[in-house]
Write an enzyme that holds these catalytic residues in place. Structure first.
Site, short mmCIF file in Angstrom:
data_model
loop_
_atom_site.label_atom_id
_atom_site.label_comp_id
_atom_site.label_asym_id
_atom_site.label_seq_id
_atom_site.Cartn_x
_atom_site.Cartn_y
_atom_site.Cartn_z
CE LYS A 31 28.93 34.35 34.46
NZ LYS A 31 30.03 35.34 34.44
NE ARG A 57 31.90 33.02 40.58
CZ ARG A 57 30.94 33.88 40.27
NH1 ARG A 57 29.69 33.51 40.21
NH2 ARG A 57 31.26 35.14 40.01
NE ARG A 101 29.05 44.50 35.78
CZ ARG A 101 29.10 43.19 35.99
NH1 ARG A 101 28.66 42.35 35.07
NH2 ARG A 101 29.64 42.71 37.10
NE ARG A 152 28.49 43.13 40.66
CZ ARG A 152 28.56 41.89 40.16
NH1 ARG A 152 27.71 41.51 39.23
NH2 ARG A 152 29.48 41.05 40.58
NE ARG A 180 33.78 40.16 40.31
CZ ARG A 180 33.09 41.05 39.59
NH1 ARG A 180 33.45 42.32 39.57
NH2 ARG A 180 32.05 40.66 38.92
P1 AMP Z 1 28.72 37.49 40.25
O1 AMP Z 1 27.59 38.45 40.27
O2 AMP Z 1 28.36 36.17 39.60
O3 AMP Z 1 29.98 38.09 39.67
O4 AMP Z 1 29.05 37.13 41.79
C1 AMP Z 1 29.44 38.13 42.71
C2 AMP Z 1 30.13 37.48 43.89
O5 AMP Z 1 29.23 36.58 44.56
C3 AMP Z 1 31.34 36.63 43.53
O6 AMP Z 1 32.53 37.40 43.37
C4 AMP Z 1 31.40 35.69 44.75
O7 AMP Z 1 31.93 36.36 45.87
C5 AMP Z 1 29.93 35.42 45.03
N1 AMP Z 1 29.44 34.24 44.27
C6 AMP Z 1 28.52 34.22 43.27
N2 AMP Z 1 28.31 32.98 42.85
C7 AMP Z 1 29.12 32.17 43.56
C8 AMP Z 1 29.38 30.76 43.58
N3 AMP Z 1 28.76 29.93 42.72
N4 AMP Z 1 30.29 30.29 44.46
C9 AMP Z 1 30.92 31.11 45.33
N5 AMP Z 1 30.74 32.43 45.36
C10 AMP Z 1 29.85 32.98 44.49
#
Ligand code: AMP
Length: 225
Positions: free
Chosen positions: A25, A100, A137, A170, A181
């Site tokens: 994404k 999400r 990654r 990360r 996740r």
């Molecule tokens: P990502 O970079 O999109 O994988 O997000 C990293 C982390 O941020 C996720 O594992 C969640 O803990 C938090 N996070 C990101 N977007 C959301 C969302 N829309 N709702 C809730 N938690 C989020």
């Protein structure tokens, strides 16, 4: 005006990127940002920025992010709508990592009702491929560009090709957290595929194809949308 207008050209355009963590994404959002001129709004990046700056939002989100769990909605909405209200989002934006869950999608629908056209690009990749991608990654600390240390390495190890920033792994890209996740994705986010399908907004994109081919398919979908 961008040549990638879909829906009613006078409406705001919202491109939602759906897909598991590591589906690509962020990578596609960066390309789409160049070609549509819309900002890339990643809730994950916004949270990481808040963590880095040790803001109250970052402090509240940290424990959830460390586990790979979803941050509670009220914190997400406060941070996200503050960003979406900025001037650069007036004509449209690319959402990555939001919504999400169905609850989040409903709040977004309500906020955009009659004001925007939405297209949802679901980038599909099998779990095993995701795990392999994420454990290898590394991401640029500054501009967030992701690399795969084996399949898509930077020209100089540890340094971002684009901005010279430092590449880091990360904290939540470890096998245990990745599994959590993915579990969260399957239980909470995947039902959105059906939700948007029923609204006639969903386009399925094969995320296992080469990066440029995925972009080509996405652009075709936007033109057809
Ligand atoms: P990502 O970079 O999109 O994988 O997000 C990293 C982390 O941020 C996720 O594992 C969640 O803990 C938090 N996070 C990101 N977007 C959301 C969302 N829309 N709702 C809730 N938690 C989020």
């Amino acid at each position: 005006m961008s040549s990638f207008v879909f829906g009613n050209p006078t409406n705001k355009q919202v491109i939602i990127l759906l897909g598991a963590p590591g589906a690509g994404k962020g990578t596609q959002a960066q390309v789409l940002k160049e070609i549509t001129c819309y900002p890339h709004i990643s809730t994950g990046d916004l949270f990481r920025e808040n963590l880095k700056n040790n803001t109250p939002i970052g402090q509240k989100a940290k424990s959830y992010m460390d586990k790979g769990a979803l941050v509670p909605d009220e914190i997400v909405f406060e941070m996200l709508f503050d960003r979406l209200n900025r001037q650069d989002c007036a004509k449209g934006y690319i959402l990555d990592g939001f919504p999400r869950s169905k609850d989040q999608a409903k709040v977004l629908d309500e906020a955009l009702k009659g004001k925007a056209d939405i297209i949802v690009l679901d980038i599909e990749v099998p779990d095993q491929v995701i795990i392999n991608r994420l454990v290898h990654r590394v991401t640029c600390e500054k501009c967030q560009t992701p690399y795969h240390t084996i399949l898509m390495p930077p020209k100089v190890s540890g340094i971002c090709d684009k901005c010279g920033g430092k590449l880091i792994q990360r904290k939540d890209d470890t096998e245990e957290v990745i599994k959590n996740r993915l579990e969260v994705y399957h239980t909470q986010t995947e039902p959105l595929i059906q939700y948007y399908k029923e609204q006639g907004k969903l386009v399925i994109i094969d995320g296992t194809l080469p990066k440029d081919k995925i972009t080509e398919n996405i652009v075709k979908s936007l033109r057809a949308g």
